[in-house]
Write a protein that holds these residues in place. Structure first.
Motif, short mmCIF file in Angstrom:
data_model
loop_
_atom_site.label_atom_id
_atom_site.label_comp_id
_atom_site.label_asym_id
_atom_site.label_seq_id
_atom_site.Cartn_x
_atom_site.Cartn_y
_atom_site.Cartn_z
N ARG A 156 -5.53 0.14 -6.63
CA ARG A 156 -5.62 -0.73 -5.46
C ARG A 156 -5.64 -2.17 -5.94
O ARG A 156 -6.26 -2.50 -6.93
N HIS A 168 -6.71 5.08 -3.68
CA HIS A 168 -6.20 4.50 -2.44
C HIS A 168 -6.71 5.38 -1.32
O HIS A 168 -6.71 6.58 -1.46
N PRO A 203 0.84 -1.20 0.00
CA PRO A 203 0.00 0.00 0.00
C PRO A 203 0.88 1.25 0.00
O PRO A 203 2.05 1.19 0.38
N ASP A 261 -6.46 -6.05 -6.28
CA ASP A 261 -7.60 -6.96 -6.08
C ASP A 261 -7.07 -8.20 -5.37
O ASP A 261 -6.30 -8.96 -5.94
#
Ligand SMILES: [Fe+2]
Ligand SMILES: [Fe+2]
Lengths: 134, 357
Positions: B294, B356, B273, B296
């Motif tokens: 982002r 995000h 992240p 999956d």
């Protein structure tokens, strides 16, 4: 009719009495103790999250979620399209245990599950609730 | 908000992937309008090969590396060379490094290696060195000067603490969010070497540095950081054009600091992240970076990948090959004087899955 009207104040008086008799009294020490209890659960959650979950892949949650980032506890419950239903946070935790880790899912009401959720949510403190958000 | 749902986006992307659309034709276009000095090289990084027991390794990470090797072998024309950006292994074990190198041996072309912290902190790089040679060196290719640094060193007091064996030290460094970790650095000795190495190079020569850590300060809490970044940057400052390409962060990042362009590469193993998604601390990712989508979680290769790099007029043009996602191209924009995403730079050009939060 008359009887009932009379009964109401009596009932209220009775309630009041029993409320004050039953009221849970707590002080600063109790608050401290409960907070410490919570934080020690957060600590065990942190340990589980950082390699404390046995799994054949020897993987840990923090490998993909440092500081539990990208776990978005504030968005649960939410519709998980791949599960085809509204899921709670614990179900997605179990999804990650079963898939990347190839491990055994935890019972949703287990202590370990509570600890993981306590840690994940603590790392996200201060973020507004956003149920259902993707 | 938009007519694209994440599901549609993913479905379209996977149809593309199924049709085998590697962006190979794009390289040929680049070559079509090329100058004789233009060339390409490929960049693979962060495969984190993990031994579970005996001859068993985490298959997910093996698959990521195998896929990048297979795709890279399809590039036509061939890249002039291939760089591996560090973190072959997860815990620096000889078995992990050897297994990773066995897979990488399938690459057609010369491969040069960068040391990652996961390759280093078990035995301070000794097995890696035995297999691959020194971890800092420079070379010249078609009028570009390339430098490889070991940027994942740290303070000797930390490295040489009273550890309960090298594995304990490795595990401490392997934990990204470790509050008891120690910041990366290039170090005095290596900076002196760099200074001497660069002193021989004409300032009009483009310089490209390969490092594992960012050589800039993004977020110390996850070691997206190099403690002596400014001092290394100062050595690059006299050059007309300098570029730093780094691994470690497992995500798309780019930045421009004065004359220096910075580019991060994807991991073949898993994505990280962005530090900004951690709400309890401040971080400093360059505003101009358009974040990657982002990931999956239901598609294990999502937000992983590798890249090939077009070197022209002294700048790099980085193409991210992203399984199950549209490939991205971040190129130096001459007018703006910095790298830009060629498609998604404008806020209006982005699609919902990029968020995000
Ligand atoms: Fe890495
Ligand atoms: Fe790394």
């Amino acid at each position: 009719m008359k009887h009932r009207l009379l009964a109401i104040p009596l009932l209220l008086a009775g309630l009041n009495l029993s409320l004050s008799a039953l009221a849970d009294e707590f002080n600063a020490d109790d608050l401290k103790r409960w907070q410490a209890g919570f934080m020690s659960t957060v600590k065990s959650g942190e340990k589980l999250f950082h390699g404390g979950i046995n799994n054949p892949n020897t993987m840990s949650c923090d490998q993909c979620h440092p500081n539990a980032a990208n776990t978005h506890p504030e968005t649960y419950p939410k519709f998980q399209q791949q599960l085809g239903k509204v899921a709670v946070l614990g179900e997605m935790i179990n999804w990650c245990i079963r898939n990347p880790l190839k491990g055994k899912p935890l019972a949703l009401d287990s202590d370990d599950m509570a600890a993981l959720q306590a840690y994940i949510t603590w790392e996200r403190r201060g973020v507004a609730l956003a149920p259902g958000k993707h | 908000m938009s007519k694209y749902s994440r599901r549609d986006f993913l479905r379209k992307a996977s149809v593309l992937a199924a049709a085998g659309t590697l962006p190979i034709s794009l390289v040929e276009v680049a070559f079509g309008e090329s100058h004789p000095k233009n060339f390409t090289f490929a960049f693979i990084s962060d495969s984190h090969i993990t031994q579970t027991k005996g001859n068993n390794f985490v298959e997910n990470w093996d698959r990521g590396l195998r896929r990048s090797v297979a795709e890279c072998n399809l590039l036509d024309p061939r890249p002039d060379f291939i760089i591996y950006g560090g973190d072959i292994a997860q815990l620096g074990k000889p078995e992990e490094i050897d297994h990773g190198l066995d897979i990488l041996a399938g690459l057609r072309g010369d491969v040069r290696y960068v040391m990652g912290e996961h390759d280093y902190y078990l035995d301070l790089g000794s097995h890696w060195r035995k297999r691959l040679g020194p971890e800092r060196y420079s070379f010249d290719h078609k009028d570009v000067h390339f430098v490889v640094l070991n940027s994942i060193l740290t303070y000797p007091e930390w490295t040489h603490k009273q550890w309960d064996g090298g594995m304990q030290r490795m595990l401490q460094m392997a934990r990204l969010d470790n509050p008891h970790g120690s910041p990366f650095m290039v170090g005095d000795e290596q900076r002196q070497w760099l200074q001497a190495d660069l002193a021989k190079i004409d300032k009009a020569t483009p310089v490209v540095v390969f490092s594992h850590s960012p050589i800039q300060k993004i977020y110390k809490g996850w070691n997206f950081w190099t403690d002596d970044a400014e001092q290394v940057q100062a050595l690059l400052k006299p050059f007309d054009k300098a570029t730093v390409i780094y691994g470690h962060v497992h995500q798309i990042q780019y930045n421009q600091i004065d004359n220096i362009s910075f580019h991060a590469v994807m991991a073949t193993a898993w994505p990280w992240p962005y530090p900004s998604t951690y709400k309890q601390a401040e971080s400093h990712l360059a505003k101009l970076t358009v974040p990657m989508n982002r990931a999956d979680p239901f598609f294990e290769r999502d937000a992983t990948g590798w890249q090939f790099i077009d070197m022209h007029s002294g700048n790099v043009d980085l193409r991210y090959v992203l399984p199950g996602n549209t490939s991205r191209r971040v190129a130096f924009d001459e007018e703006a004087g910095r790298p830009m995403d060629t498609r998604y730079q404008g806020a209006m050009a982005r699609i919902p899955p990029r968020n995000h939060y």
